[in-house]
Design an enzyme around this catalytic site. Structure first.
Site, PDB file in Angstrom:
ATOM      1  N   ASP A   7       0.855  -1.183   0.000  1.00 33.65           N
ATOM      2  CA  ASP A   7       0.000   0.000   0.000  1.00 33.65           C
ATOM      3  C   ASP A   7       0.895   1.238   0.000  1.00 33.65           C
ATOM      4  O   ASP A   7       2.042   1.191   0.468  1.00 33.65           O
ATOM      5  CB  ASP A   7      -0.916   0.020   1.229  1.00 33.65           C
ATOM      6  N   GLU A   9       0.809   5.775   0.444  1.00 33.54           N
ATOM      7  CA  GLU A   9       0.110   7.028   0.699  1.00 33.54           C
ATOM      8  C   GLU A   9       0.791   8.090  -0.154  1.00 33.54           C
ATOM      9  O   GLU A   9       1.997   8.005  -0.422  1.00 33.54           O
ATOM     10  CB  GLU A   9       0.147   7.405   2.178  1.00 33.54           C
ATOM     11  N   GLU A  52      -6.746  17.681   1.316  1.00 34.36           N
ATOM     12  CA  GLU A  52      -7.669  16.536   1.254  1.00 34.36           C
ATOM     13  C   GLU A  52      -6.940  15.227   1.516  1.00 34.36           C
ATOM     14  O   GLU A  52      -7.441  14.346   2.216  1.00 34.36           O
ATOM     15  CB  GLU A  52      -8.363  16.484  -0.107  1.00 34.36           C
ATOM     16  N   HIS A 152      -5.590   6.251   7.729  1.00 34.80           N
ATOM     17  CA  HIS A 152      -4.927   5.333   6.826  1.00 34.80           C
ATOM     18  C   HIS A 152      -3.425   5.383   7.064  1.00 34.80           C
ATOM     19  O   HIS A 152      -2.851   6.436   7.322  1.00 34.80           O
ATOM     20  CB  HIS A 152      -5.222   5.703   5.363  1.00 34.80           C
ATOM     21  N   ASP A 157      -2.411  -0.639   6.717  1.00 32.93           N
ATOM     22  CA  ASP A 157      -3.373  -1.071   5.700  1.00 32.93           C
ATOM     23  C   ASP A 157      -2.908  -2.345   5.000  1.00 32.93           C
ATOM     24  O   ASP A 157      -3.733  -3.195   4.639  1.00 32.93           O
ATOM     25  CB  ASP A 157      -3.591   0.032   4.666  1.00 32.93           C
TER      26      ASP A 157
END
Length: 237
Positions: A7, A9, A52, A152, A157
Site C-alpha cells: 500500500d 500514501e 484533502e 490510513h 493497511d
C-alpha cells in the site's frame, strides 16, 4: 509462492499532476503465511501534501521534511518486491504512482514487467457485487478488527489487507455450529473472526498408530466387510 501485500500514501490522487508517494508499506507472505518480513518507509516528496490527502492519512509536510527522497530508497524497495506477486487494493492507483516514481529516476522497469499483480478490489467486487468493497467494509464483512485504524497508514493497511486477502481467497473461514444465527443462514457479514497463527509456531507432533491399534482397525474393517460386503476404506481408487 512469495507474495507482497503493498500500500502507498501520496500527496494527492494523480501523479500526472506532479503528486508523489510519501509512504510505502509492504508485508511479505510465503505459502499464504506471514513471514514477519516487511518494508516500510516515509518519503520526502519535495512538494506540499494536499489538504484533502492529509485528512485521509494524517501525514504532514513537517513530518516528511527530514525523510529520504525516493531515489534514496528505490533500490531497497525494488529488491523487496521484485519477482513477487503484489496484492494491492485498487492496484492501478498504487502501480501508477510507483511506475511514475521509478520513471523519474530512470533505470528501472515497469512493475508489470517484474511482478504479478493481484487487485483485491477487483476480486472483491466480483465476489460481492453491489456491495461496498473498500477496506473498512471488507473488514466488517469478514470480522476483522480494525478498531485501531483511525487514519490510513500504508503499513497498517497492508497488514489488514493481508488478513482480508486470506479470508476472501481461502474458502471456509470458521466452524460456527450454533443454530439460528446469521452465520448459519449464509449471511457473509459475520463469517467469524480471523485468528492468525504465529509464523514461528512449533511443528505439530505426529502420533502414529501402534501395532495393536492397527490390528484392532483391521478387525473392525473385517466386521464392516462381513456386514456390508466391502468397506469404503478398503476400496482402492
Amino acid at each position: 509462492m512469495r507474495q507482497v501485500i503493498l500500500d502507498t500514501e501520496t500527496t494527492g490522487i494523480d501523479p500526472k499532476q506532479g503528486h508523489r508517494i510519501i509512504e510505502i508499506g509492504c508485508v511479505e507472505m510465503v505459502g499464504r503465511k506471514f513471514t514477519k518480513r516487511h518494508f516500510h518507509v516515509y518519503v520526502n516528496p519535495d512538494r506540499e501534501v494536499e489538504e484533502e490527502a492529509f485528512r485521509v492519512h494524517g501525514i504532514s509536510n513537517e513530518y516528511l521534511a527530514d525523510k529520504p527522497r525516493f531515489h534514496e530508497i528505490a533500490k531497497d524497495f525494488f529488491d523487496f518486491i521484485k519477482g513477487a506477486e503484489l496484492i494491492i487494493h485498487n492496484a492501478p492507483f498504487d502501480i501508477g504512482f510507483i511506475d511514475h516514481e521509478f520513471a523519474r529516476i530512470g533505470g528501472y522497469p515497469k512493475i508489470a514487467d517484474v511482478c504479478k499483480v493481484f487487485d483485491s478490489l477487483v476480486f472483491a467486487r466480483k465476489k460481492h457485487p453491489g456491495q461496498k468493497n473498500n477496506l473498512d467494509a471488507l473488514c466488517k464483512r469478514y470480522g476483522i478488527d480494525n478498531s485501531h485504524r483511525e487514519l490510513h497508514g500504508a503499513l497498517l493497511d497492508s497488514e489488514i489487507l493481508g488478513d482480508v486477502y486470506l479470508l476472501m481467497t481461502g474458502g471456509q473461514t470458521s466452524l460456527g455450529l450454533s443454530s439460528g444465527s446469521d452465520q448459519d443462514s449464509g449471511n457473509d457479514d459475520n463469517p467469524g473472526e480471523i485468528h492468525r497463527l504465529s509464523a514461528d509456531r512449533p511443528m505439530l507432533k505426529v502420533v502414529r498408530a501402534s501395532d495393536e491399534e492397527l490390528k484392532m482397525h483391521e478387525e473392525r474393517l473385517d466386521l464392516i466387510d462381513k456386514k456390508s460386503g466391502q468397506s469404503l476404506w478398503r476400496i482402492k481408487h
